[in-house]
Design a protein around this motif. Structure first.
Motif, short mmCIF file in Angstrom:
data_model
loop_
_atom_site.label_atom_id
_atom_site.label_comp_id
_atom_site.label_asym_id
_atom_site.label_seq_id
_atom_site.Cartn_x
_atom_site.Cartn_y
_atom_site.Cartn_z
N ARG A 95 0.82 -1.22 0.00
CA ARG A 95 0.00 0.00 0.00
C ARG A 95 0.85 1.26 0.00
N LYS A 96 2.16 1.08 0.04
CA LYS A 96 3.11 2.20 0.05
C LYS A 96 2.97 3.06 1.29
N THR A 97 2.65 2.41 2.43
CA THR A 97 2.56 3.12 3.71
C THR A 97 3.63 2.60 4.67
N SER A 98 3.81 3.28 5.75
CA SER A 98 4.86 2.93 6.71
C SER A 98 4.55 1.60 7.42
N TYR A 99 5.59 0.81 7.61
CA TYR A 99 5.45 -0.46 8.33
C TYR A 99 6.44 -0.52 9.49
N THR A 100 6.95 0.64 9.90
CA THR A 100 7.92 0.71 10.99
C THR A 100 7.33 0.17 12.29
N MET A 101 6.04 0.43 12.53
CA MET A 101 5.40 -0.05 13.76
C MET A 101 5.51 -1.57 13.85
N TYR A 102 5.33 -2.26 12.73
CA TYR A 102 5.41 -3.72 12.73
C TYR A 102 6.84 -4.19 12.97
N ASN A 103 7.81 -3.42 12.49
CA ASN A 103 9.21 -3.76 12.77
C ASN A 103 9.51 -3.60 14.25
N VAL A 104 8.96 -2.57 14.87
CA VAL A 104 9.18 -2.35 16.30
C VAL A 104 8.53 -3.49 17.10
N LEU A 105 7.30 -3.86 16.74
CA LEU A 105 6.64 -4.96 17.44
C LEU A 105 7.38 -6.29 17.23
N SER A 106 7.89 -6.50 16.03
CA SER A 106 8.70 -7.70 15.77
C SER A 106 9.96 -7.71 16.61
N LEU A 107 10.56 -6.53 16.77
CA LEU A 107 11.75 -6.41 17.61
C LEU A 107 11.42 -6.75 19.05
N VAL A 108 10.27 -6.34 19.53
CA VAL A 108 9.86 -6.65 20.91
C VAL A 108 9.70 -8.17 21.07
N VAL A 109 9.01 -8.81 20.12
CA VAL A 109 8.80 -10.26 20.21
C VAL A 109 10.13 -11.00 20.16
N SER A 110 10.99 -10.65 19.19
CA SER A 110 12.28 -11.36 19.10
C SER A 110 13.16 -11.05 20.30
N GLY A 111 13.05 -9.85 20.86
CA GLY A 111 13.81 -9.52 22.07
C GLY A 111 13.37 -10.35 23.25
N VAL A 112 12.07 -10.55 23.39
CA VAL A 112 11.56 -11.40 24.48
C VAL A 112 12.04 -12.84 24.30
N VAL A 113 11.98 -13.34 23.06
CA VAL A 113 12.45 -14.71 22.80
C VAL A 113 13.95 -14.81 23.09
N THR A 114 14.72 -13.80 22.70
CA THR A 114 16.16 -13.79 22.99
C THR A 114 16.41 -13.85 24.49
N TYR A 115 15.70 -13.03 25.24
CA TYR A 115 15.87 -13.01 26.70
C TYR A 115 15.49 -14.36 27.31
N MET A 116 14.34 -14.89 26.93
CA MET A 116 13.87 -16.15 27.53
C MET A 116 14.81 -17.31 27.19
N MET A 117 15.26 -17.38 25.96
CA MET A 117 16.15 -18.48 25.58
C MET A 117 17.55 -18.30 26.18
N GLY A 118 17.99 -17.06 26.32
CA GLY A 118 19.26 -16.82 26.99
C GLY A 118 19.20 -17.22 28.45
N LYS A 119 18.09 -16.90 29.09
CA LYS A 119 17.89 -17.28 30.49
C LYS A 119 17.81 -18.80 30.62
N ARG A 120 17.11 -19.43 29.67
CA ARG A 120 17.00 -20.89 29.71
C ARG A 120 18.36 -21.55 29.51
N TYR A 121 19.18 -20.99 28.61
CA TYR A 121 20.51 -21.53 28.40
C TYR A 121 21.36 -21.36 29.65
#
Length: 160
Positions: A95-121
């Motif tokens: 649609r030629k509109t901004s998708y930065t919000m989705y990148n930020v939300l993706s960063l939050v999800v992957s950051g949580v997974v990184t933290y949880m898996m790092g803690k588990r390791y």
């Protein structure tokens, strides 16, 4: 100097860049630079959807092998979230509109997974799946952070 000139592959995907990299393995630093250039010239949704699929598949495998309902919920939940965010990014891209919000939300999800898996390791010392998923998630988080700070330009409007 090189077996092929860089402009010859300028409009190809990351997969072509990887194959080009392996074809020119003996050209040393140029090959590494080429692979990195193509990696950082990709839209985030090119990676969020496959990453989400890997997370969901890992959660399903964890459930099937160990009977872990937590793996199923966490893996499939975070994987589905990443795939959905990637899909929404593609829709906004078209649609030629901004998708930065989705990148930020993706960063939050992957950051949580990184933290949880790092803690588990740290707790278990298990290389697989904790360390492997943690490293994959860390790489994804770094890429998404880069993409949030340095967003790709929106799709160009054709001048028909």
């Amino acid at each position: 100097q090189w077996s092929r000139a860089p402009p010859a592959i300028a409009n190809r995907t990351i997969f072509h860049a990887i194959f080009f990299h392996f074809e020119n393995i003996y050209s040393g630093v140029y090959s590494v630079q080429l692979a990195c250039v193509y990696l950082f010239h990709q839209y985030a949704f090119c990676f969020t959807i496959p990453y989400g699929f890997i997370l969901a598949l890992g959660g399903l495998i964890g459930f099937l092998v160990k009977g872990s309902k937590v793996s199923l919920m966490a893996g499939v939940g975070s994987g589905a979230a990443m795939m959905a965010l990637g899909t929404f990014s593609i829709q906004n891209y078209k649609r030629k509109t901004s998708y930065t919000m989705y990148n930020v939300l993706s960063l939050v999800v992957s950051g949580v997974v990184t933290y949880m898996m790092g803690k588990r390791y740290a707790d278990t010392g298990a290389i697989f799946p904790a360390a492997v998923t943690g490293v994959l998630s860390l790489v994804m988080s770094l890429f998404l952070a880069y993409r949030v700070v340095m967003p790709m330009p929106p799709k160009k409007i054709s001048s028909d």
